[in-house]
Design a protein around this motif. Structure first.
Motif, PDB file in Angstrom:
ATOM      1  N   GLN A  70     -30.775  24.379  50.054  1.00 27.38           N
ATOM      2  CA  GLN A  70     -30.508  26.274  49.374  1.00 27.38           C
ATOM      3  C   GLN A  70     -31.439  26.936  49.537  1.00 27.38           C
ATOM      4  OE1 GLN A  70     -32.473  24.763  45.777  1.00 27.38           O
ATOM      5  NE2 GLN A  70     -32.257  26.974  44.677  1.00 27.38           N
ATOM      6  N   ILE A  71     -32.604  26.783  50.605  1.00 22.82           N
ATOM      7  CA  ILE A  71     -33.673  28.087  51.440  1.00 22.82           C
ATOM      8  C   ILE A  71     -32.565  28.192  52.373  1.00 22.82           C
ATOM      9  CG2 ILE A  71     -35.724  27.939  52.797  1.00 22.82           C
ATOM     10  CD1 ILE A  71     -36.765  26.584  50.378  1.00 22.82           C
ATOM     11  N   GLU A  72     -32.050  28.122  52.681  1.00 26.53           N
ATOM     12  CA  GLU A  72     -31.052  28.426  54.129  1.00 26.53           C
ATOM     13  C   GLU A  72     -29.894  29.039  53.468  1.00 26.53           C
ATOM     14  OE1 GLU A  72     -30.142  24.969  56.400  1.00 26.53           O
ATOM     15  OE2 GLU A  72     -32.026  24.325  57.291  1.00 26.53           O
ATOM     16  N   SER A  73     -28.984  28.225  52.535  1.00 34.86           N
ATOM     17  CA  SER A  73     -28.308  29.199  51.671  1.00 34.86           C
ATOM     18  C   SER A  73     -28.526  30.906  51.520  1.00 34.86           C
ATOM     19  CB  SER A  73     -27.502  28.110  50.555  1.00 34.86           C
ATOM     20  OG  SER A  73     -28.386  28.637  50.359  1.00 34.86           O
ATOM     21  N   GLU A  77     -28.109  33.896  52.333  1.00 33.84           N
ATOM     22  CA  GLU A  77     -26.984  35.737  51.897  1.00 33.84           C
ATOM     23  C   GLU A  77     -27.977  36.582  51.902  1.00 33.84           C
ATOM     24  OE1 GLU A  77     -27.102  33.537  48.281  1.00 33.84           O
ATOM     25  OE2 GLU A  77     -25.798  31.957  48.384  1.00 33.84           O
ATOM     26  N   ILE A  78     -29.354  36.305  51.998  1.00 30.78           N
ATOM     27  CA  ILE A  78     -30.151  38.028  51.729  1.00 30.78           C
ATOM     28  C   ILE A  78     -29.727  38.206  53.432  1.00 30.78           C
ATOM     29  CG2 ILE A  78     -32.208  38.552  52.481  1.00 30.78           C
ATOM     30  CD1 ILE A  78     -33.324  36.513  50.610  1.00 30.78           C
ATOM     31  N   GLU A  79     -29.628  37.236  54.386  1.00 28.35           N
ATOM     32  CA  GLU A  79     -29.332  38.591  55.398  1.00 28.35           C
ATOM     33  C   GLU A  79     -27.985  38.671  56.140  1.00 28.35           C
ATOM     34  OE1 GLU A  79     -29.157  36.967  60.708  1.00 28.35           O
ATOM     35  OE2 GLU A  79     -29.333  35.184  59.343  1.00 28.35           O
ATOM     36  N   VAL A  80     -26.818  37.637  55.001  1.00 25.84           N
ATOM     37  CA  VAL A  80     -25.873  38.980  55.113  1.00 25.84           C
ATOM     38  C   VAL A  80     -25.799  40.276  54.044  1.00 25.84           C
ATOM     39  CG1 VAL A  80     -23.385  39.083  53.592  1.00 25.84           C
ATOM     40  CG2 VAL A  80     -24.321  36.695  55.324  1.00 25.84           C
ATOM     41  N   GLN A  81     -26.477  39.533  53.153  1.00 27.10           N
ATOM     42  CA  GLN A  81     -26.480  41.372  52.315  1.00 27.10           C
ATOM     43  C   GLN A  81     -27.333  42.596  53.347  1.00 27.10           C
ATOM     44  OE1 GLN A  81     -28.697  40.178  48.814  1.00 27.10           O
ATOM     45  NE2 GLN A  81     -26.664  39.125  47.886  1.00 27.10           N
TER      46      GLN A  81
END
Length: 247
Positions: A70-73, A77-81
């Motif tokens: 969950q932390i990796e996902s 997601e944060i990196e993509v954003q």
């Protein structure tokens, strides 16, 4: 007589000794069985506790793995954003400077169009000024549409070669008002500062540059024209060649 009746005989002693040994052996066997039973019960309890601990550890490990995934996902997601936000910021900045360069260039071109006092010079200036919007728009579109970058690079390189040709024409227009012979005569006045042209181009010079100052000036101007036209022809050719090699 009383003493003889109460004292055990030798036969009685021989009979009581095996019985005692049998009782001791039986007691020892029962003690061994009891000890084995106790050890078995303790081992079973320890095994059950170990199984419970292993189950608890496996369940905690599964929770840890789930939390880790969950932390990796969430991090992905944060990196993509963040990447999208950075790209959006870069595109906004590029669009702002593209619009600014186009507006400034249009202001200069409209100023020339309003006061067209020397058309043979100002037309070339306007053609050169178009280089800024062309470069800005092609670069901005290449940033927003990466798949179209090879086609836009061809457009940019073609216009770059055209601008080099226009710049040479602009110099001739400024020095001789469009007359090549007038430019040669102006260069004759400064023949002492002119560098002799490349010897590999001597076949193009008639008369040879060593004959007179006018021949030297004519050869220098022709050399500039030849080298500029070399760029004008080779730049588009290399752009097309790069397009096909990268395809």
């Amino acid at each position: 007589m009383f003493t003889r009746m109460n004292s055990p005989t030798s036969d009685e002693r021989s009979l009581s000794t095996p019985r005692t040994l049998n009782c001791c052996q039986s007691l020892g066997q029962w003690l061994n069985i009891g000890a084995i039973g106790i050890l078995s019960a303790v081992s079973a309890m320890l095994f059950i506790q170990l199984q419970a601990v292993s189950l608890r550890v496996s369940s905690n490990q599964s929770q840890i793995n789930a939390l880790k995934s969950q932390i990796e996902s969430s991090a992905n997601e944060i990196e993509v954003q963040v990447e999208k936000q950075r790209d959006f910021t870069v595109i906004n900045m590029a669009g702002t400077f593209t619009l600014l360069s186009c507006l400034i260039t249009m202001f200069h071109m409209t100023a020339h169009l309003r006061k067209m006092n020397q058309p043979f010079v100002q037309r070339k200036i306007i053609a050169i000024l178009w280089m800024s919007p062309v470069y800005a728009l092609t670069s901005f579109l290449s940033l927003t549409l990466p798949s179209g970058e090879p086609y836009l690079a061809i457009v940019k390189d073609f216009y770059e070669s055209y601008v080099i040709y226009q710049f040479l024409s602009f110099l001739i227009a400024v020095l001789g008002r469009g007359d090549r012979n007038a430019v040669v005569m102006k260069l004759v006045r400064h023949a002492g500062h002119l560098k002799p042209p490349y010897k590999c181009l001597n076949c193009l010079f008639h008369p040879p540059p060593q004959e007179s100052d006018e021949a030297l000036a004519n050869a220098v101007l022709l050399e500039c024209q030849v080298l500029a036209m070399q760029f004008v022809f080779f730049r588009p050719a290399t752009a097309i060649l790069r397009f096909f090699l990268e395809a």
